[in-house]
Design an enzyme around this catalytic site. Structure first.
Site, PDB file in Angstrom:
ATOM      1  N   GLY A  32       7.164  94.345  53.614  1.00 23.92           N
ATOM      2  CA  GLY A  32       6.153  95.859  52.753  1.00 23.92           C
ATOM      3  C   GLY A  32       8.027  96.322  52.315  1.00 23.92           C
ATOM      4  O   GLY A  32       7.775  97.602  51.051  1.00 23.92           O
ATOM      5  N   THR A  33       8.496  96.793  53.237  1.00 22.67           N
ATOM      6  CA  THR A  33      10.111  97.371  52.190  1.00 22.67           C
ATOM      7  C   THR A  33      10.335  96.296  51.155  1.00 22.67           C
ATOM      8  O   THR A  33      10.903  97.038  49.688  1.00 22.67           O
ATOM      9  CB  THR A  33      11.396  96.591  53.044  1.00 22.67           C
ATOM     10  OG1 THR A  33      10.801  98.177  54.128  1.00 22.67           O
ATOM     11  CG2 THR A  33      12.309  98.228  52.894  1.00 22.67           C
ATOM     12  N   ASN A  66       1.049 106.205  56.112  1.00 18.54           N
ATOM     13  CA  ASN A  66       1.169 105.415  57.194  1.00 18.54           C
ATOM     14  C   ASN A  66       0.997 106.697  58.387  1.00 18.54           C
ATOM     15  O   ASN A  66       0.885 106.715  59.908  1.00 18.54           O
ATOM     16  CB  ASN A  66       2.317 104.235  57.994  1.00 18.54           C
ATOM     17  CG  ASN A  66       3.500 105.578  56.262  1.00 18.54           C
ATOM     18  OD1 ASN A  66       3.141 105.895  55.211  1.00 18.54           O
ATOM     19  ND2 ASN A  66       4.789 105.664  57.588  1.00 18.54           N
ATOM     20  N   SER A 104       2.117  94.211  53.488  1.00 19.87           N
ATOM     21  CA  SER A 104       3.143  93.245  54.720  1.00 19.87           C
ATOM     22  C   SER A 104       1.652  92.772  56.166  1.00 19.87           C
ATOM     23  O   SER A 104       1.253  93.096  56.194  1.00 19.87           O
ATOM     24  CB  SER A 104       3.781  95.304  54.917  1.00 19.87           C
ATOM     25  OG  SER A 104       4.526  94.561  56.472  1.00 19.87           O
ATOM     26  N   THR A 119      14.664  79.502  49.743  1.00 17.59           N
ATOM     27  CA  THR A 119      13.574  78.659  49.910  1.00 17.59           C
ATOM     28  C   THR A 119      12.050  79.615  51.124  1.00 17.59           C
ATOM     29  O   THR A 119      12.286  80.324  51.694  1.00 17.59           O
ATOM     30  CB  THR A 119      13.907  78.159  51.273  1.00 17.59           C
ATOM     31  OG1 THR A 119      15.140  77.277  50.582  1.00 17.59           O
ATOM     32  CG2 THR A 119      12.885  77.001  52.399  1.00 17.59           C
ATOM     33  N   CYS A 156       9.917 104.942  60.835  1.00 20.59           N
ATOM     34  CA  CYS A 156      11.421 104.937  60.519  1.00 20.59           C
ATOM     35  C   CYS A 156      11.752 106.107  60.878  1.00 20.59           C
ATOM     36  O   CYS A 156      12.808 106.582  61.314  1.00 20.59           O
ATOM     37  CB  CYS A 156      11.679 104.547  59.190  1.00 20.59           C
ATOM     38  SG  CYS A 156      10.761 104.103  57.802  1.00 20.59           S
TER      39      CYS A 156
HETATM   40  N1  PLP Z   1       5.012 101.326  53.523  1.00 20.96           N
HETATM   41  C1  PLP Z   1       4.173 101.484  54.298  1.00 20.96           C
HETATM   42  C2  PLP Z   1       3.429 102.728  53.887  1.00 20.96           C
HETATM   43  C3  PLP Z   1       4.576 101.378  55.442  1.00 20.96           C
HETATM   44  O1  PLP Z   1       3.515 101.805  56.416  1.00 20.96           O
HETATM   45  C4  PLP Z   1       6.067 100.129  56.257  1.00 20.96           C
HETATM   46  C5  PLP Z   1       5.739 100.362  57.256  1.00 20.96           C
HETATM   47  O2  PLP Z   1       6.058 100.803  58.527  1.00 20.96           O
HETATM   48  C6  PLP Z   1       6.333  99.815  55.589  1.00 20.96           C
HETATM   49  C7  PLP Z   1       6.353  99.522  54.086  1.00 20.96           C
HETATM   50  C8  PLP Z   1       7.424  98.900  55.093  1.00 20.96           C
HETATM   51  O3  PLP Z   1       6.795  97.485  55.466  1.00 20.96           O
HETATM   52  P1  PLP Z   1       7.826  96.457  56.192  1.00 20.96           P
HETATM   53  O4  PLP Z   1       7.755  96.852  58.012  1.00 20.96           O
HETATM   54  O5  PLP Z   1       6.582  95.211  56.452  1.00 20.96           O
HETATM   55  O6  PLP Z   1       8.895  96.188  55.717  1.00 20.96           O
END
Ligand code: PLP
Length: 474
Positions: free
Chosen positions: A156-157, A236, A284, A322, A410
């Site tokens: 996701g990031t 989240n 993700s 890759t 986080c």
């Molecule tokens: N975006 C949201 C809304 C999330 O809840 C999260 C993870 O907690 C992320 C992005 C980041 O995803 P990833 O952990 O796969 O990098």
């Protein structure tokens, strides 16, 4: 622990028929209506020892009884299962989910045998390439996109970074204005912050007390310089679902690229890029019982975007490196399972979540819901317990084997009050006492009852120690 085979059946009738065949052959077996880890969509399972597998298959085959699938993994005995349940309750699925056993099974061949580099022209490479393209199609179908609109990323990031940096660097000649909601995940907010240091202007959309943005505010914020709008599909921490489709329509009319972070909605509510009117969408793997370190970015055909990672010509020149074939296969399997189990599974999860909310409110006062009462993810419950610190509750619950969190993965641990709750205008003292319960497919009514047995005592104990609680004459 003994390894067992789980033969799954669509109906109880078929499974019972299979059991009768095994019983008459004196093969020990057990019907498992809701096998731990196999999920609701897999129907009923018949469990028997792995050593009997060949005999069982031929017996069932002779009676034309076909299982939907067979899976083998170590499975705790009944007594052990009960003990485990009483002690460990995981309610932090918005942080991450356990890897589904079938996801793991789908990945293993790509670590063990099918190891080719998908860019190689020989048979080993072609096998890996075919697997990736099959996976891409599954991911695309699930969100109503075309396979060529899916780019695999590391999660996701990276998808959020790719969307925002990719669009802003491709469009900076057209303007330098971004619109983002103020409750985005840090994977979005921190990119915006960095861009603000590089002459970009960012407008942060306010939210109401439920965490909802107002599409009218987006309309007002758009200028001739706006080159990107980014609003998360659901938050989240509180689970509030944003009016993405409406914002998307507006963005489309103005020709402004529109990104949504759907990391928390995939697998929990239906996600269609067509209905949402989005140009870019992040997802993700590890939030949907898939592996960590894999995700995808949907990029609508024709969207002008620059790659975030450059190097080779992978992913149609949009993401070099890759390909992580085992994790891509795991992501596709997780998505396939989500498509089978989402509807039924989420009804069950929502009922458990609502029982938890009701039970807590019945046994404790000064408890407030954070987030929208209805426009909310079915698994998420964010509550504020006045006069106590969320961190203290987390630690006390942890001692009882219950895993919850105070906010996003986080922000918890940093003691910074949640930016999302702050944006909702919640009193900082009430924010301190916030707790997020996020349920998943393996949670049961016993789990909820266990939390309801343990939590009120913890809160009362902590409140007894709170000077503020005493000051209020409680
Ligand atoms: N975006 C949201 C809304 C999330 O809840 C999260 C993870 O907690 C992320 C992005 C980041 O995803 P990833 O952990 O796969 O990098």
């Amino acid at each position: 622990m003994i390894k067992y085979i789980f033969a799954t059946f669509q109906t109880t009738q078929l499974a019972t028929k299979a059991k009768d065949v095994l019983d008459s052959a004196h093969i020990e077996c057990e019907l498992i209506p809701k096998p731990v880890g196999l999920g609701a969509g897999c129907g009923i399972a018949l469990k028997y020892k792995q050593i009997d597998n060949i005999k069982v298959s031929s017996l069932l085959h002779a009676k034309s009884i076909n299982a939907s699938g067979t899976y083998s993994f170590p499975y705790p005995e009944k007594k052990e299962r009960k003990k485990k349940m009483g002690k460990k309750v995981y309610l932090d699925h918005n942080a991450t989910t356990p890897t589904h056993p079938l996801v793991l099974e789908a990945m293993l061949p790509y670590y063990r045998d099918i190891f080719g580099n998908a860019s190689s022209v020989h048979a080993f490479g072609r096998e890996a390439r075919n697997a990736i393209e099959g996976a891409r199609e599954k991911v695309a179908t699930f969100i109503e996109a075309s396979p060529e609109e899916i780019v695999f990323t590391s999660g996701g990031t990276e998808s959020d970074n790719f969307a925002i940096r990719g669009i802003t660097s491709a469009w900076e000649k057209e303007g330098k204005h971004i619109i983002a909601s103020s409750i985005e995940h840090h994977a979005v907010l921190n990119v915006c912050k960095e861009l603000a240091k590089k002459a970009f202007k960012v407008t942060y959309l306010p939210v109401d007390k439920f965490g909802l943005i107002n599409p009218e505010d987006v309309k007002k914020a758009i200028t001739d310089e706006t080159i990107l709008i980014t609003v998360m599909h659901a938050n989240n921490e509180i689970g509030t679902i944003e009016p993405i489709s409406e914002v998307g329509k507006m963005a489309k009319e103005k020709g402004i690229p529109f990104h949504t972070d759907a990391v928390q909605t995939i697998g929990k509510i239906p996600v269609s890029v067509k209905e949402l009117n989005v140009d870019l969408l992040s997802l993700s793997g590890h939030k949907i019982y898939g592996p960590k370190g894999i995700g995808a970015l949907y990029i609508r055909k024709g969207t002008k975007i620059k790659p975030l990672i450059v190097g080779g010509h992978h992913e149609r020149n949009r993401r070099a490196g890759t390909e992580n074939v085992p994790c891509i296969m795991g992501l596709a399997k997780a998505i396939e399972l989500a498509s089978l189990e989402m509807k039924e599974g989420n009804q069950k999860i929502k009922a458990l979540r609502d029982n938890l909310e009701k039970g807590i409110k019945e046994s404790l006062d000064n408890v407030y819901l954070n987030g929208h009462p209805t426009e909310r993810l079915p698994n998420t419950l964010n509550l504020s317990f006045e006069f106590v610190e969320g961190e203290s509750i987390v630690l006390n619950l942890d001692l009882e084997g219950i895993a919850v969190s105070t906010g996003s993965a986080c922000t918890s641990g940093s003691l910074e009050p949640s930016h999302a709750l702050k944006a909702m205008g919640i009193n900082p003292a009430v924010i301190q006492g916030s707790l997020r319960f996020s349920l998943g497919r393996n949670n049961s009514e016993e789990d909820i009852q266990y939390v309801l047995e343990v939590l009120p005592g913890i809160i009362s104990r902590l409140r007894e120690m709170s000077p503020l609680y005493k000051m209020k004459g409680k």
